[in-house]
Enzyme design. Sequence first.
Site, PDB file in Angstrom:
ATOM      1  N   SER A 154       0.310  44.332  53.129  1.00 61.90           N
ATOM      2  CA  SER A 154      -0.452  44.436  51.890  1.00 61.90           C
ATOM      3  C   SER A 154       0.467  44.985  50.809  1.00 61.90           C
ATOM      4  O   SER A 154       1.439  45.695  51.103  1.00 61.90           O
ATOM      5  CB  SER A 154      -1.642  45.386  52.075  1.00 61.90           C
ATOM      6  OG  SER A 154      -2.263  45.677  50.839  1.00 61.90           O
ATOM      7  N   TYR A 167      -4.565  53.580  54.686  1.00 62.07           N
ATOM      8  CA  TYR A 167      -4.200  52.165  54.641  1.00 62.07           C
ATOM      9  C   TYR A 167      -2.774  52.001  54.112  1.00 62.07           C
ATOM     10  O   TYR A 167      -1.954  51.281  54.699  1.00 62.07           O
ATOM     11  CB  TYR A 167      -5.192  51.421  53.757  1.00 62.07           C
ATOM     12  CG  TYR A 167      -5.094  49.915  53.827  1.00 62.07           C
ATOM     13  CD1 TYR A 167      -5.512  49.236  54.968  1.00 62.07           C
ATOM     14  CD2 TYR A 167      -4.604  49.172  52.756  1.00 62.07           C
ATOM     15  CE1 TYR A 167      -5.443  47.851  55.044  1.00 62.07           C
ATOM     16  CE2 TYR A 167      -4.533  47.783  52.819  1.00 62.07           C
ATOM     17  CZ  TYR A 167      -4.964  47.134  53.966  1.00 62.07           C
ATOM     18  OH  TYR A 167      -4.890  45.764  54.036  1.00 62.07           O
TER      19      TYR A 167
END
Length: 308
Positions: A154, A167
């Site tokens: 990501s 995350y």
Amino acid sequence: MGAGMKTSTDPIGLLTGRVAAVMGGAGGMGLATSAALLAEGASVLIGDVQVSAGEVAAREFAASCGGRVVFQPVDVARTEQVQAAIDGAVQIWGGLDILVNIVGINIVKPVEQTTEEDFARVVETNLRGTFAAIRAAVPHLRRRGGGSILSIGSVHGDLGFGDHVLYTMTKAGLNGMTKELAFTLGPDRIRVNVIAPGYLATHKGAKEMARTIRPDALDEFWRDWADLYPVGYAFTQPLRRACQGEDVAHLAVFLASDRARFLTGEVIHLDGGLSISMFQSPGRKDYVEARQECEARWKAWYQAHKRT
């Protein structure tokens, strides 16, 4: 375009004879990637915790791909299940050439409210699960004389977004693990790369919206939804649309193929330019205007095509 000419996304058999395992291959980006690998000729084991979705996907793919696809339930937080899935692909088709990891969860909380349980859950899925799949795959890839390991990361792995500490931490860790493994496994001709998407238009969200649209407008919606439907802060991406699962899938096929034979250790930002513009304030006039334009376009289209 002349008769018989292929478009840039038509399958051309890039992966004929290859064997792939796709962890998280039953939904969203994973499903699109499984479909693309199969279309290019690979045999694919789909591993996913979503049992119903995985069984449906394998059954539908089998109609056109026959014995080149199987589904196996896998919770990537359970290393024994990951190992069994990788070994299962080898037992069925005699080897393994491609591993794709499309797994990840996010818990959005301020750091002072983040618990040890939150930490363990995100790390087990996003890092430990991916590590377990790679560890299981490497001996099989080595026996084939090389292969491709691809993980979905990501832009969070490089950029801060606020209250995404777990995350961001795990996606940054994935980037580091990828670079280390690319260096270590290079002599074995095992390539290791990451695709780092930006804001994604999920089929789940689109499916929910599609239920409110007139049947005669659905073809148009599904053709244009990533450009039409406002998703998160996708309007801040210079290309002014969200990333789709198919965008990830097309790049995954390239990275898995011999066309990327000299490409390893890379974190490829598939983000419509987001990572080069993120430090420009979303309050800037052009961003505000882009968001307003996107929302106005969607509202006008939706009002004209919604169910009554």
